[in-house]
Each structure stands twice: as structure tokens, then as C-alpha cells.
Enzyme design. Sequence first.
Site, PDB file in Angstrom:
ATOM      1  N   TYR A 213       0.833  -1.206   0.000  1.00  0.00           N
ATOM      2  CA  TYR A 213       0.000   0.000   0.000  1.00  0.00           C
ATOM      3  C   TYR A 213       0.867   1.255   0.000  1.00  0.00           C
ATOM      4  O   TYR A 213       1.920   1.291   0.663  1.00  0.00           O
ATOM      5  CB  TYR A 213      -0.864   0.046   1.263  1.00  0.00           C
ATOM      6  CG  TYR A 213      -2.052  -0.875   1.251  1.00  0.00           C
ATOM      7  CD1 TYR A 213      -3.257  -0.486   0.680  1.00  0.00           C
ATOM      8  CD2 TYR A 213      -1.979  -2.131   1.837  1.00  0.00           C
ATOM      9  CE1 TYR A 213      -4.361  -1.315   0.698  1.00  0.00           C
ATOM     10  CE2 TYR A 213      -3.090  -2.980   1.865  1.00  0.00           C
ATOM     11  CZ  TYR A 213      -4.274  -2.559   1.290  1.00  0.00           C
ATOM     12  OH  TYR A 213      -5.362  -3.390   1.311  1.00  0.00           O
TER      13      TYR A 213
ATOM     14  N   TYR B 276      -1.080 -10.131   0.574  1.00  0.00           N
ATOM     15  CA  TYR B 276       0.047  -9.709   1.431  1.00  0.00           C
ATOM     16  C   TYR B 276      -0.115 -10.301   2.831  1.00  0.00           C
ATOM     17  O   TYR B 276      -1.230 -10.573   3.274  1.00  0.00           O
ATOM     18  CB  TYR B 276       0.157  -8.182   1.492  1.00  0.00           C
ATOM     19  CG  TYR B 276      -1.083  -7.490   2.011  1.00  0.00           C
ATOM     20  CD1 TYR B 276      -1.297  -7.292   3.377  1.00  0.00           C
ATOM     21  CD2 TYR B 276      -2.045  -7.014   1.125  1.00  0.00           C
ATOM     22  CE1 TYR B 276      -2.437  -6.652   3.844  1.00  0.00           C
ATOM     23  CE2 TYR B 276      -3.192  -6.378   1.580  1.00  0.00           C
ATOM     24  CZ  TYR B 276      -3.371  -6.195   2.939  1.00  0.00           C
ATOM     25  OH  TYR B 276      -4.494  -5.582   3.396  1.00  0.00           O
TER      26      TYR B 276
ATOM     27  N   ARG C  82      -3.683 -11.996   3.671  1.00  0.00           N
ATOM     28  CA  ARG C  82      -4.962 -11.453   3.214  1.00  0.00           C
ATOM     29  C   ARG C  82      -5.217 -11.882   1.782  1.00  0.00           C
ATOM     30  O   ARG C  82      -4.323 -11.776   0.935  1.00  0.00           O
ATOM     31  CB  ARG C  82      -4.953  -9.911   3.248  1.00  0.00           C
ATOM     32  CG  ARG C  82      -4.827  -9.291   4.603  1.00  0.00           C
ATOM     33  CD  ARG C  82      -6.115  -8.883   5.298  1.00  0.00           C
ATOM     34  NE  ARG C  82      -7.373  -9.455   4.914  1.00  0.00           N
ATOM     35  CZ  ARG C  82      -8.416  -8.772   4.436  1.00  0.00           C
ATOM     36  NH1 ARG C  82      -8.333  -7.487   4.244  1.00  0.00           N
ATOM     37  NH2 ARG C  82      -9.554  -9.371   4.171  1.00  0.00           N
TER      38      ARG C  82
ATOM     39  N   HIS D  33      -7.796  -8.153  -2.466  1.00  0.00           N
ATOM     40  CA  HIS D  33      -9.064  -7.445  -2.219  1.00  0.00           C
ATOM     41  C   HIS D  33      -8.955  -5.978  -2.590  1.00  0.00           C
ATOM     42  O   HIS D  33      -7.868  -5.407  -2.651  1.00  0.00           O
ATOM     43  CB  HIS D  33      -9.483  -7.570  -0.745  1.00  0.00           C
ATOM     44  CG  HIS D  33      -8.515  -6.930   0.199  1.00  0.00           C
ATOM     45  ND1 HIS D  33      -7.396  -7.571   0.670  1.00  0.00           N
ATOM     46  CD2 HIS D  33      -8.491  -5.694   0.751  1.00  0.00           C
ATOM     47  CE1 HIS D  33      -6.731  -6.768   1.464  1.00  0.00           C
ATOM     48  NE2 HIS D  33      -7.361  -5.613   1.537  1.00  0.00           N
TER      49      HIS D  33
ATOM     50  N   HIS E 223     -10.841  -2.346  -1.304  1.00  0.00           N
ATOM     51  CA  HIS E 223     -11.740  -1.715  -0.328  1.00  0.00           C
ATOM     52  C   HIS E 223     -12.746  -0.822  -1.049  1.00  0.00           C
ATOM     53  O   HIS E 223     -12.363  -0.072  -1.954  1.00  0.00           O
ATOM     54  CB  HIS E 223     -10.942  -0.862   0.659  1.00  0.00           C
ATOM     55  CG  HIS E 223     -10.018  -1.646   1.536  1.00  0.00           C
ATOM     56  ND1 HIS E 223     -10.405  -2.136   2.765  1.00  0.00           N
ATOM     57  CD2 HIS E 223      -8.729  -2.035   1.383  1.00  0.00           C
ATOM     58  CE1 HIS E 223      -9.391  -2.786   3.315  1.00  0.00           C
ATOM     59  NE2 HIS E 223      -8.359  -2.742   2.502  1.00  0.00           N
TER      60      HIS E 223
END
Lengths: 190, 233
Positions: free
Chosen positions: B99, B138, B148, B151, B153
Site C-alpha cells: 500500500y 500480502y 490477506r 481485495h 476496499h
Amino acid sequence: MNEPKKLIDTPSQTAGPFLHIGCTPRITGINIFKSELGLIPFQDISDNEAINIKGKIYDGNNEPIIDAMIETWQCDVNGNYSSNQGFARIVTDLKTGEYQLKTIRPGNKINTDGSLSASYITFWIVARGMNRPLITRMYFLENDLKNDLVLNNIKIEDRLNTLIPYTEDKKNFIFNIYLQGKKETIFFEF
Amino acid sequence: MIKKHQPLRKFHDYKSSISRSPNKEPLWINSSSSEMSGPLFSEKIINKNDNDLTLNFSKIGEKPLGQEIFVHGFVKDENGNNLKNVLIEIWQANAGGKYRHQNDPSNIKLDENFGGCGRFITSSDGYYIFKTIEPGAYPYPNRGTEWRPRHIHFSLFGSMFLQRLITQMYFEGDPLIKSCPMVNSIPDINARKLLIGRLDLSKTENEKILGYRFDIVLRGKEQTFFENKREGL
């Protein structure tokens, strides 16, 4: 009687620790959108009418939450909700966990039966670890709150003070939110 | 009293939910004007490329790394009506699972051509579309190190605050979904499937962009319980 089958609303999921990328991108150094949402809840708040609210959100270990986003929603001084004002989006400080909101004191909204509701600001909170948002309200006066029709007849009188800020003076309020413990804030579900 | 299609606030397999959820029951009250109103956002806040994450941060003539995808669908209310003027904000990791955020501890490289966020307002028929790249999976600390699933958000504003929703879209076929504690915090197994974007080959383009279809339903004014009725009702 057969009612039409309703669709199930999409489940909520946590906003995660990096919500700033999508919701307040400038904090992460991303400056591509025209504007950030909810920077100020009302245009042209005069010094005379401005109030300041600050506080922290404490988790079950009594640690301030540093990665939360709070959206506040309120009516104007006359008690009217409008789709083009009254909304603010704030995040807790990435180091200290403190949030700050400059706004105006909302008026008393009129209930459907004509009575006046107590004055309050809605707090809608998301963060890592929250599978669903937490919703609470900051009222201004405990007496006001006790007379609020919505809250009559509920058996949580000893916790109503969790919805009242510490009032430093007429313009400055401290509203801490506690997720657990003796001071656990009242959270609402609708 | 729980809505089985919505996640539990406190779910032991998701460690950070334990200290970040209330211990006491919430106070159920009827919606009032503060819940049945909400901010509305106009097209004026949107730039042309806000919904194209392969363009909105990249240098001119360059592209982010990764598989390009469309993510598209309709936003509806619980009666199946398409909802217009819904502001959707999305954010995600880059193709390597990193991120663009100061608190992301991973040492995976940032992609200088990828910011990772986008905005769109649904059209008059409730439709939305984003162009982006497939995010990487990640690791994160939970019960030891866990992964995770890939995905994106999603944040949505309906026409009233009751409809405010933040959720995540997962990718059809990702084997990490079934062990994800955030997904599994939803008691109703069928409702978990509502979070999966489905491969949509009708939305591929130029034999290089894959499509995923993800429809989203926002709740209505009523308190609805699919399993347990509220006491006293």
C-alpha cells in the site's frame, strides 16, 4: 401475506489500517482528487458560532486508536438536516490518536410528533479491527438527553453520561470514546 | 440479537477485533431524521480519470505493473432498485501487495505509477466502473503471520446515513478467501459470497484487460433480521 423477497444488504468489512489512501488520500501524499470530502461541515463558520470538539478513541487496552476515521453528521442551528452541509470526515492523528472537529452547535431537530429532540452530533467510526462501523452520538446536556423521547424508558441511565462531552467552556468540548471498560460508550444500532 | 449476514463485531480469529469492539450490547433505537438523511455528492467533485487507477497517478505514457482489470457492477437497494448518485471510493494495494501508506511495514517496492485510490458516482441506472490492476495478496500479523486474500476496499454513500457502507471485494477463486478471518466473521456462509467479485469475460477488452462483476446492495430503513427476530417484535 406474501411480501416481496428482499435482497440481502452487502456485508460490511473492516476499513483496515490504510483507509486514508481512499478516504483522506492527501495524508498519504496522494494528491490527485479535486478535493477531500468533509473538510469542513459548514461553509463560513464565524468565530462567534464556532465550537471545537476534540478527543481520542480508546480501545479495550486503553490505548488511543491511531488509525480511525470518524464521520460526523449533524443538523444546522435550526434543527434541519441538509444533504449539502453538516458532514465532516476526520481521522485520528497517526501518532497521538487525537481527533479535532471545528463545527457549529446543532439546533434541536423537530420530531414527527412536533416535540423537540435533544441537540446532538452523530459519530460514525471505522478502523482496523472494526468489522462494522460503530455509531454513537455526542449530546451537549445530560438533562436534555434525559428528556429526549428517543431515549426514554431505556435502562442505561447510569451510562448516559458517556454521551456527554467534558465542557471546557461554551466553545470547547472534549469527547472521548471508550470501546470497553467502566466508561464504555453507548453505541447505537438502527 | 444479530444480523447473520453482517459480520460479528468481536470475532476471536480476527485478533484486533477483540480490543476494538464493545463488550456491551448496542442500544437499538428507531431511525430518525439523523439516520434517514445524509450528504449527497455531485459529479463536480469528480475528475475524468478518477475511476481509472491505471492512469490517475501514473506518469504520462507509463502504466502501473500488474494485470489490468475492470471492476464494474450495479448498486441497488434491498428491493432491487438501482441507486443513482452513490459516491463510491475504492483503495487497494499494488500488484506486489504494497500500500502507498506510511504505516505499511512491508518492504515490497512501491509502484511509482500507482497511487491505489479511485472515485466514481453511479450513473442514473446505478452503474459504476473502475479500471485498475489486480492487487497482490500480502501477509499481516494475526494468529502469527497470515495472508490477506487479494481485495479492493469499497466505501459507499447512499442517500441516507443508514446506507453508509465500507466493505471489501474479493476475487473469485482466490484460495485465501476461505481462511480469511475477516470474511469468516460473517456468520451466514451464503452472505460471505456476496463479497466476491465474479470473473466477467463479457467485460474483457482488447484481449488484455480482464473483467470482474461486483454488485452491491445497500440496506433500507427497516431493521431486518434474517434469522433472529428482535425481542419484542
